[in-house]
Design a protein around this motif. Structure first.
Motif, PDB file in Angstrom:
ATOM      1  N   TYR A 275      56.221  24.872  47.585  1.00 40.07           N
ATOM      2  CA  TYR A 275      56.534  26.092  46.848  1.00 40.07           C
ATOM      3  C   TYR A 275      56.903  25.726  45.418  1.00 40.07           C
ATOM      4  O   TYR A 275      57.828  24.944  45.189  1.00 40.07           O
ATOM      5  N   LYS A 276      56.129  26.258  44.494  1.00 41.99           N
ATOM      6  CA  LYS A 276      56.299  25.962  43.071  1.00 41.99           C
ATOM      7  C   LYS A 276      56.291  24.456  42.823  1.00 41.99           C
ATOM      8  O   LYS A 276      57.073  23.924  42.030  1.00 41.99           O
ATOM      9  N   GLY A 277      55.398  23.782  43.557  1.00 41.63           N
ATOM     10  CA  GLY A 277      55.206  22.354  43.372  1.00 41.63           C
ATOM     11  C   GLY A 277      56.201  21.470  44.086  1.00 41.63           C
ATOM     12  O   GLY A 277      56.086  20.243  44.040  1.00 41.63           O
ATOM     13  N   GLU A 278      57.169  22.066  44.774  1.00 45.63           N
ATOM     14  CA  GLU A 278      58.205  21.282  45.446  1.00 45.63           C
ATOM     15  C   GLU A 278      57.925  21.188  46.942  1.00 45.63           C
ATOM     16  O   GLU A 278      57.483  22.150  47.570  1.00 45.63           O
ATOM     17  N   SER A 279      58.212  20.023  47.514  1.00 47.57           N
ATOM     18  CA  SER A 279      58.021  19.804  48.944  1.00 47.57           C
ATOM     19  C   SER A 279      59.216  20.332  49.732  1.00 47.57           C
ATOM     20  O   SER A 279      60.188  20.844  49.163  1.00 47.57           O
ATOM     21  N   ALA A 280      59.163  20.169  51.049  1.00 49.95           N
ATOM     22  CA  ALA A 280      60.168  20.742  51.944  1.00 49.95           C
ATOM     23  C   ALA A 280      61.595  20.305  51.622  1.00 49.95           C
ATOM     24  O   ALA A 280      62.537  21.087  51.741  1.00 49.95           O
ATOM     25  N   SER A 281      61.760  19.070  51.208  1.00 46.46           N
ATOM     26  CA  SER A 281      63.109  18.541  50.984  1.00 46.46           C
ATOM     27  C   SER A 281      63.788  19.133  49.753  1.00 46.46           C
ATOM     28  O   SER A 281      65.017  19.152  49.670  1.00 46.46           O
ATOM     29  N   TYR A 282      62.994  19.614  48.793  1.00 44.49           N
ATOM     30  CA  TYR A 282      63.568  19.999  47.502  1.00 44.49           C
ATOM     31  C   TYR A 282      63.317  21.452  47.103  1.00 44.49           C
ATOM     32  O   TYR A 282      63.929  21.943  46.162  1.00 44.49           O
ATOM     33  N   LYS A 283      62.446  22.129  47.801  1.00 45.15           N
ATOM     34  CA  LYS A 283      62.059  23.463  47.346  1.00 45.15           C
ATOM     35  C   LYS A 283      63.130  24.515  47.636  1.00 45.15           C
ATOM     36  O   LYS A 283      64.029  24.322  48.465  1.00 45.15           O
ATOM     37  N   VAL A 284      63.010  25.635  46.949  1.00 50.65           N
ATOM     38  CA  VAL A 284      63.807  26.819  47.257  1.00 50.65           C
ATOM     39  C   VAL A 284      63.287  27.381  48.575  1.00 50.65           C
ATOM     40  O   VAL A 284      62.080  27.571  48.738  1.00 50.65           O
ATOM     41  N   VAL A 285      64.159  27.633  49.534  1.00 50.70           N
ATOM     42  CA  VAL A 285      63.680  28.055  50.859  1.00 50.70           C
ATOM     43  C   VAL A 285      63.642  29.573  51.029  1.00 50.70           C
ATOM     44  O   VAL A 285      63.053  30.071  51.993  1.00 50.70           O
ATOM     45  N   VAL A 286      64.266  30.297  50.105  1.00 50.25           N
ATOM     46  CA  VAL A 286      64.166  31.761  50.088  1.00 50.25           C
ATOM     47  C   VAL A 286      63.954  32.197  48.646  1.00 50.25           C
ATOM     48  O   VAL A 286      64.699  31.803  47.755  1.00 50.25           O
ATOM     49  N   ASP A 287      62.924  32.999  48.426  1.00 51.27           N
ATOM     50  CA  ASP A 287      62.661  33.515  47.084  1.00 51.27           C
ATOM     51  C   ASP A 287      62.132  34.939  47.206  1.00 51.27           C
ATOM     52  O   ASP A 287      61.366  35.248  48.124  1.00 51.27           O
ATOM     53  N   ASN A 288      62.552  35.784  46.295  1.00 52.72           N
ATOM     54  CA  ASN A 288      62.148  37.193  46.328  1.00 52.72           C
ATOM     55  C   ASN A 288      62.451  37.815  47.689  1.00 52.72           C
ATOM     56  O   ASN A 288      61.644  38.555  48.248  1.00 52.72           O
ATOM     57  N   TYR A 289      63.621  37.457  48.222  1.00 49.52           N
ATOM     58  CA  TYR A 289      64.150  37.980  49.491  1.00 49.52           C
ATOM     59  C   TYR A 289      63.434  37.460  50.732  1.00 49.52           C
ATOM     60  O   TYR A 289      63.719  37.909  51.844  1.00 49.52           O
ATOM     61  N   LYS A 290      62.510  36.515  50.588  1.00 46.98           N
ATOM     62  CA  LYS A 290      61.718  36.065  51.728  1.00 46.98           C
ATOM     63  C   LYS A 290      61.750  34.546  51.866  1.00 46.98           C
ATOM     64  O   LYS A 290      61.966  33.823  50.897  1.00 46.98           O
ATOM     65  N   PHE A 291      61.499  34.069  53.109  1.00 47.12           N
ATOM     66  CA  PHE A 291      61.407  32.636  53.356  1.00 47.12           C
ATOM     67  C   PHE A 291      60.172  32.062  52.667  1.00 47.12           C
ATOM     68  O   PHE A 291      59.140  32.727  52.572  1.00 47.12           O
ATOM     69  N   THR A 292      60.276  30.829  52.228  1.00 45.95           N
ATOM     70  CA  THR A 292      59.114  30.123  51.690  1.00 45.95           C
ATOM     71  C   THR A 292      58.569  29.135  52.723  1.00 45.95           C
ATOM     72  O   THR A 292      57.809  28.238  52.390  1.00 45.95           O
ATOM     73  N   PHE A 293      58.989  29.294  53.964  1.00 47.33           N
ATOM     74  CA  PHE A 293      58.480  28.473  55.061  1.00 47.33           C
ATOM     75  C   PHE A 293      58.088  29.389  56.223  1.00 47.33           C
ATOM     76  O   PHE A 293      58.329  30.602  56.192  1.00 47.33           O
ATOM     77  N   ASP A 294      57.479  28.807  57.229  1.00 43.47           N
ATOM     78  CA  ASP A 294      57.010  29.554  58.398  1.00 43.47           C
ATOM     79  C   ASP A 294      58.206  29.962  59.263  1.00 43.47           C
ATOM     80  O   ASP A 294      58.751  29.150  60.010  1.00 43.47           O
ATOM     81  N   SER A 295      58.601  31.220  59.188  1.00 43.00           N
ATOM     82  CA  SER A 295      59.799  31.682  59.894  1.00 43.00           C
ATOM     83  C   SER A 295      59.609  31.762  61.409  1.00 43.00           C
ATOM     84  O   SER A 295      60.590  31.909  62.146  1.00 43.00           O
ATOM     85  N   THR A 296      58.358  31.646  61.882  1.00 45.10           N
ATOM     86  CA  THR A 296      58.142  31.656  63.334  1.00 45.10           C
ATOM     87  C   THR A 296      58.667  30.376  63.983  1.00 45.10           C
ATOM     88  O   THR A 296      58.780  30.307  65.213  1.00 45.10           O
ATOM     89  N   MET A 297      58.999  29.387  63.163  1.00 51.44           N
ATOM     90  CA  MET A 297      59.544  28.135  63.690  1.00 51.44           C
ATOM     91  C   MET A 297      61.050  28.225  63.961  1.00 51.44           C
ATOM     92  O   MET A 297      61.641  27.301  64.514  1.00 51.44           O
ATOM     93  N   ILE A 298      61.658  29.329  63.575  1.00 52.86           N
ATOM     94  CA  ILE A 298      63.084  29.529  63.854  1.00 52.86           C
ATOM     95  C   ILE A 298      63.280  29.665  65.361  1.00 52.86           C
ATOM     96  O   ILE A 298      62.590  30.440  66.022  1.00 52.86           O
ATOM     97  N   GLN A 299      64.217  28.916  65.899  1.00 49.96           N
ATOM     98  CA  GLN A 299      64.450  28.877  67.345  1.00 49.96           C
ATOM     99  C   GLN A 299      65.564  29.817  67.800  1.00 49.96           C
ATOM    100  O   GLN A 299      65.514  30.363  68.901  1.00 49.96           O
ATOM    101  N   GLU A 300      66.592  29.988  66.985  1.00 47.20           N
ATOM    102  CA  GLU A 300      67.733  30.822  67.372  1.00 47.20           C
ATOM    103  C   GLU A 300      68.156  31.704  66.199  1.00 47.20           C
ATOM    104  O   GLU A 300      68.106  31.279  65.043  1.00 47.20           O
ATOM    105  N   ARG A 301      68.586  32.913  66.531  1.00 48.61           N
ATOM    106  CA  ARG A 301      69.133  33.836  65.536  1.00 48.61           C
ATOM    107  C   ARG A 301      70.390  34.474  66.118  1.00 48.61           C
ATOM    108  O   ARG A 301      70.373  34.953  67.252  1.00 48.61           O
ATOM    109  N   VAL A 302      71.458  34.478  65.345  1.00 45.86           N
ATOM    110  CA  VAL A 302      72.703  35.117  65.773  1.00 45.86           C
ATOM    111  C   VAL A 302      73.218  35.985  64.629  1.00 45.86           C
ATOM    112  O   VAL A 302      73.445  35.486  63.518  1.00 45.86           O
ATOM    113  N   ILE A 303      73.382  37.286  64.893  1.00 45.25           N
ATOM    114  CA  ILE A 303      73.988  38.197  63.921  1.00 45.25           C
ATOM    115  C   ILE A 303      75.485  38.246  64.204  1.00 45.25           C
ATOM    116  O   ILE A 303      75.905  38.522  65.327  1.00 45.25           O
TER     117      ILE A 303
END
Length: 203
Positions: free
Chosen positions: A69-97
Motif C-alpha cells: 500500500y503506497k509502496g510499503e510492505s506489510a511490516s511498514y504500511k498503514v493498515v487502515v486508510d480512508n476508514y478501510k483495511f489495506t489488507f484482506d480482512s477475511t483473514m481476521i479470525q476473531e472479532r469482539v465488540i
C-alpha cells in the motif's frame, strides 16, 4: 523488645487489611488494575467521538499480507486508510465488540503509562492483534495494531506516540475479553499457525 513486637503486630494487621480490601473489591466485580509496573502518568485519550471499540485477531499478518500500500510492505504500511483495511480482512479470525464496562477498562489501560522499566522491543514484527475504534457509521477512525512477541506496534496517526502501556497487560486484557488467538513459541499454537498458512498456500 516489647515495642518491636508491637510494631511488627501492627504491620501485619495493616497488610492483612489491605489484602482483604482488595479481595472484597474483586469479589464485588470492581476491577483492580494490575500491571508489572506502576502507573506514572495518565493522559486524555485523543479519540473523543468513537461509537464502539472492536478487538480483532489474526495469524501473523506479515506472512499472509502480500498487498503493498503506497509502496510499503506489510511490516511498514498503514493498515487502515480512508476508514478501510489495506489488507484482506477475511483473514481476521476473531472479532469482539466491547461493552461499555469493557471499553472503560481498555481505555484506562491505554491512557496509563504503565511500563516502567519499558519492555524491550525486538527487531521483528509479527502482529496478530488490533484495537479498532469505530464511529456511528461503523467506519474505522483509529487503530492500534501490536505484536506481543516482538513488543512493537503500528498506530493510526491520531494515536501516534500515544502507546505506553505494557504489551503483557494488553494481552491479558484481550484474553479476559474473549480473544483466544495467541502464539507463544513452544506452546503448540505455532504449529496451528503453520498449518493454517500451509492450508492457505503460504509456505
Amino acid at each position: 523488645m516489647r515495642r518491636i513486637i508491637f510494631f511488627v503486630a501492627i504491620l501485619l494487621l495493616v497488610c492483612c487489611k489491605n489484602e482483604n480490601v482488595q479481595q472484597s473489591l474483586e469479589s464485588e466485580g470492581i476491577p483492580i488494575e494490575k500491571s508489572i509496573s506502576k502507573i506514572i502518568n495518565k493522559r486524555d485519550f485523543p479519540i473523543k467521538k468513537f461509537s464502539k471499540i472492536e478487538l480483532v485477531s489474526y495469524y501473523n499478518r506479515v506472512v499472509w499480507d502480500t498487498i503493498k500500500y503506497k509502496g510499503e510492505s506489510a511490516s511498514y504500511k498503514v493498515v487502515v486508510d480512508n476508514y478501510k483495511f489495506t489488507f484482506d480482512s477475511t483473514m481476521i479470525q476473531e472479532r469482539v465488540i466491547l461493552n461499555k464496562s469493557q471499553e472503560k477498562e481498555l481505555i484506562n489501560l491505554l491512557i496509563s503509562d504503565t511500563c516502567i522499566p519499558q519492555e524491550m522491543e525486538a527487531g521483528c514484527y509479527n502482529p496478530r492483534h488490533m484495537i479498532l475504534f469505530r464511529d456511528e457509521k461503523n467506519r474505522i477512525i483509529g487503530y492500534n495494531e501490536f505484536c506481543t512477541s516482538c513488543i512493537g506496534s503500528r498506530n493510526s496517526s491520531n494515536l501516534e506516540g500515544f502507546q505506553k502501556y505494557c504489551y503483557a497487560d494488553m494481552a491479558e486484557l484481550f484474553r479476559k475479553f474473549g480473544i483466544k488467538l495467541f502464539v507463544e513459541y513452544g506452546d503448540g499454537n505455532g504449529a496451528k499457525e503453520y498449518n493454517f498458512f500451509k492450508s492457505k498456500g503460504f509456505n
